[in-house]
Design an enzyme around this catalytic site. Sequence first.
Site, PDB file in Angstrom:
ATOM      1  N   GLU A  54      -2.031   4.029  -8.313  1.00 27.18           N
ATOM      2  CA  GLU A  54      -1.573   4.976  -7.304  1.00 27.18           C
ATOM      3  C   GLU A  54      -0.393   5.737  -7.928  1.00 27.18           C
ATOM      4  O   GLU A  54       0.515   5.107  -8.487  1.00 27.18           O
ATOM      5  CB  GLU A  54      -1.128   4.207  -6.045  1.00 27.18           C
ATOM      6  N   LYS A 104      -7.415  -2.935   3.645  1.00 30.80           N
ATOM      7  CA  LYS A 104      -6.113  -2.337   3.920  1.00 30.80           C
ATOM      8  C   LYS A 104      -5.666  -2.721   5.320  1.00 30.80           C
ATOM      9  O   LYS A 104      -6.483  -2.799   6.235  1.00 30.80           O
ATOM     10  CB  LYS A 104      -6.157  -0.824   3.736  1.00 30.80           C
ATOM     11  N   ARG A 162      -4.515   8.339  -5.486  1.00 29.50           N
ATOM     12  CA  ARG A 162      -5.291   7.444  -6.330  1.00 29.50           C
ATOM     13  C   ARG A 162      -5.520   8.106  -7.679  1.00 29.50           C
ATOM     14  O   ARG A 162      -5.929   9.271  -7.732  1.00 29.50           O
ATOM     15  CB  ARG A 162      -6.649   7.190  -5.650  1.00 29.50           C
ATOM     16  N   LYS A 206       0.871  -1.187   0.000  1.00 26.91           N
ATOM     17  CA  LYS A 206       0.000   0.000   0.000  1.00 26.91           C
ATOM     18  C   LYS A 206       0.900   1.226   0.000  1.00 26.91           C
ATOM     19  O   LYS A 206       1.633   1.462   0.962  1.00 26.91           O
ATOM     20  CB  LYS A 206      -0.913   0.014   1.228  1.00 26.91           C
ATOM     21  N   PHE A 241      -2.651  -0.877 -10.425  1.00 24.66           N
ATOM     22  CA  PHE A 241      -3.004  -2.108  -9.698  1.00 24.66           C
ATOM     23  C   PHE A 241      -4.276  -2.768 -10.222  1.00 24.66           C
ATOM     24  O   PHE A 241      -4.639  -3.844  -9.791  1.00 24.66           O
ATOM     25  CB  PHE A 241      -3.092  -1.883  -8.186  1.00 24.66           C
ATOM     26  N   ARG A 253      -9.643  10.662  -7.232  1.00 24.76           N
ATOM     27  CA  ARG A 253     -10.814   9.950  -6.716  1.00 24.76           C
ATOM     28  C   ARG A 253     -11.987  10.876  -6.464  1.00 24.76           C
ATOM     29  O   ARG A 253     -13.095  10.448  -6.249  1.00 24.76           O
ATOM     30  CB  ARG A 253     -10.463   9.140  -5.475  1.00 24.76           C
ATOM     31  N   ARG A 257     -17.279   0.199  -0.583  1.00 22.20           N
ATOM     32  CA  ARG A 257     -16.317  -0.356   0.363  1.00 22.20           C
ATOM     33  C   ARG A 257     -16.837  -1.740   0.706  1.00 22.20           C
ATOM     34  O   ARG A 257     -17.240  -2.012   1.818  1.00 22.20           O
ATOM     35  CB  ARG A 257     -16.322   0.519   1.620  1.00 22.20           C
TER      36      ARG A 257
HETATM   37  P1  ATP Z   1      -6.193   5.901   3.286  1.00 26.23           P
HETATM   38  O1  ATP Z   1      -6.257   7.223   3.991  1.00 26.23           O
HETATM   39  O2  ATP Z   1      -5.834   4.743   4.149  1.00 26.23           O
HETATM   40  O3  ATP Z   1      -5.452   5.943   1.978  1.00 26.23           O
HETATM   41  P2  ATP Z   1      -8.565   6.260   1.953  1.00 26.23           P
HETATM   42  O4  ATP Z   1      -9.796   6.610   2.662  1.00 26.23           O
HETATM   43  O5  ATP Z   1      -7.827   7.298   1.209  1.00 26.23           O
HETATM   44  O6  ATP Z   1      -7.646   5.540   2.964  1.00 26.23           O
HETATM   45  P3  ATP Z   1      -9.180   3.618   1.154  1.00 26.23           P
HETATM   46  O7  ATP Z   1     -10.050   3.144   0.056  1.00 26.23           O
HETATM   47  O8  ATP Z   1      -9.688   3.417   2.510  1.00 26.23           O
HETATM   48  O9  ATP Z   1      -8.862   5.117   0.876  1.00 26.23           O
HETATM   49  O10 ATP Z   1      -7.746   2.939   1.055  1.00 26.23           O
HETATM   50  C1  ATP Z   1      -7.286   2.539  -0.156  1.00 26.23           C
HETATM   51  C2  ATP Z   1      -6.413   3.580  -0.802  1.00 26.23           C
HETATM   52  O11 ATP Z   1      -5.063   3.155  -0.765  1.00 26.23           O
HETATM   53  C3  ATP Z   1      -6.727   3.697  -2.263  1.00 26.23           C
HETATM   54  O12 ATP Z   1      -7.703   4.673  -2.481  1.00 26.23           O
HETATM   55  C4  ATP Z   1      -5.415   4.032  -2.918  1.00 26.23           C
HETATM   56  O13 ATP Z   1      -5.305   5.429  -3.074  1.00 26.23           O
HETATM   57  C5  ATP Z   1      -4.366   3.588  -1.920  1.00 26.23           C
HETATM   58  N1  ATP Z   1      -3.499   2.479  -2.402  1.00 26.23           N
HETATM   59  C6  ATP Z   1      -2.159   2.423  -2.260  1.00 26.23           C
HETATM   60  N2  ATP Z   1      -1.651   1.296  -2.762  1.00 26.23           N
HETATM   61  C7  ATP Z   1      -2.690   0.571  -3.255  1.00 26.23           C
HETATM   62  C8  ATP Z   1      -2.803  -0.696  -3.889  1.00 26.23           C
HETATM   63  N3  ATP Z   1      -1.750  -1.474  -4.118  1.00 26.23           N
HETATM   64  N4  ATP Z   1      -4.053  -1.107  -4.239  1.00 26.23           N
HETATM   65  C9  ATP Z   1      -5.138  -0.345  -3.993  1.00 26.23           C
HETATM   66  N5  ATP Z   1      -5.089   0.868  -3.400  1.00 26.23           N
HETATM   67  C10 ATP Z   1      -3.882   1.332  -3.026  1.00 26.23           C
END
Ligand code: ATP
Length: 557
Positions: free
Chosen positions: A304, A426, A259, A254, A345, A274, A420
């Site tokens: 990412e 994660k 994103r 991660k 990804f 996003r 979600r």
């Molecule tokens: P966070 O603050 O933990 O990034 P978030 O609320 O922004 O959380 P989540 O959907 O909860 O978003 O966590 C997934 C996010 O992690 C994705 O939106 C992406 O931006 C990021 N990410 C990083 N590496 C990866 C990966 N290998 N696959 C998918 N998402 C990834």
Amino acid sequence: MKYSKLVETYQQLDQTQATLEKTDILAELFKESDEDLEHVVLLALGRIYPEWMEPEIGVSSQTMIDVIHQATGRGKDEIEEVWKEKGDLGFAAEEMVKNKTQQKLMSKTLTVEMVVDRLRKVAEMDKEGLSQSVNQDKKKKEIADLISNAEPVEARYITRTVLNHLRLGIGEGTVRDALDEAFFNGEHSEDIQRAYDFTNDFSRVAKACQEGLEEVNSLDIELFRPIKSMLAKKVDTIEEGFDTVGKPAAIDYKYDGMRAQIHVKDGDVKVFTRRLEDVTKQFPDVVKAVEENVKSENCIIDSEIVGYNPEDGSTIPFQRLSKRIKRKYDIQKLKKEIPVEVRPFDLIYDEESLLNQPYRERWEKLNNSIEEEEKILRSVDHEETSEEEKVQEMQQKSLSDGHEGIMMKSLDAEYKPGSRVGYMVKLKPVMETLDLAIIGAKWSEGRRSGWLGRLYLGCYDEENDEYLEVGRMATGLTDKQFQEITEKLKPLITKEEGRKVEVRPEVIVEAEYEEIQKSPEYTSGYALRFPRMKQFREDKDEADSLEKVKGLYEDQK
Ligand code: ATP
């Protein structure tokens, strides 16, 4: 449709809190909207364009005071006084129109179409490249013309629409259900939701509803129109991760980046955040990387974008990279200072939609369609395993390489836009932070007077489409951040009372805190203890939900 008809409905909606009643009222309106339905649906959501389109009206409360003054001839002081007293510039506009000193010779009856057309014209003005003052003058003139033709109560809602402050308590779910009720007897909300997830455009979905279910189900992804990204659930242990996504699972690093949904259409590239914002111009290096390293001529890649230090190649945190998201000038310079690598990804589309294909196949197709090049474009570090030890190893390696943790993904799952659902989870070691909207602030006194100090933070109550207070933050900010926040918040002010202001919930900050407590003093019922600013979340336009706050509170116990 006459705008007054829509305004009648707005008033009915304002008078009820109950979601079911709101749905019924909207459904009636939709049924009667005929050829205006596309516009009516957007206006009901307080928008003039579908969510993924860029133009915004871009008018602050202060500018709106000038507009009301121009349209009615009433003094700015008076307008401001009523605004303060009633706490809403919409009411002030209504009052002023009731007693206007300027009469138009021939006033027109406003229609829904006229209002939308005029406000779109205003939003489009930002593209004309005019100087700030000419641009604002032109905007004022157009809106003033609308207000001078408006009945008092119409002026109330035009003002609120301009300020993006309609506050009818109507979320996307309500519009979906109202469309369902209006056209399908409440039997096809899932089909409507699916169509919306693909198009991000309720006006389009509404039109399809008028034409029939087949039309709704025929709506599909289109290149260059971003779809909502699939989101991840959080887990605390590897075991919980496997329980959620199944075995074997894909394990990715991660990364702490941005994103990016990258669209390629006939070889041309566009990059979306996003928030569905088009950031292609800010990332010419990403465009080049995709042009040179992606073979498919028509595809959508989920990825990412990760920033790195040009001196030693080490990964930099999102916080620094985020500088590039908003920047409209010096792009070439910034590109050198903060170079990025694209880490794809997922592949959502490749000459056709791949949403329903299992992730395993999408991943394979993704890797067949790219040529990897270090520091330019490489698919994410990825393993497939059923062994906890192997996952642990990856987790440690990811953290020691300076990344955030790992993602665990179900190999059999489809891609669910905007959800979600737990097809990916994660796992990161640090305490979960909250992304909250600034919903109010207080003017400081003493050394920092002229700056907004104490910040009121809100989470999003999805059910009632409103923001509820969950904490107040006054520490952890540098002078520079206070200044920055003041600049960001000033145009968003909707109400001022003494030193306290209320603002539209458009600035999202990531907050750290000691713990979450129950608190009757805050409208959310919860209070963060010692919230501290971690960073701005420029990439987000919605705060974390009340549900999430509740969940974190429960987790603490
Ligand atoms: P966070 O603050 O933990 O990034 P978030 O609320 O922004 O959380 P989540 O959907 O909860 O978003 O966590 C997934 C996010 O992690 C994705 O939106 C992406 O931006 C990021 N990410 C990083 N590496 C990866 C990966 N290998 N696959 C998918 N998402 C990834």
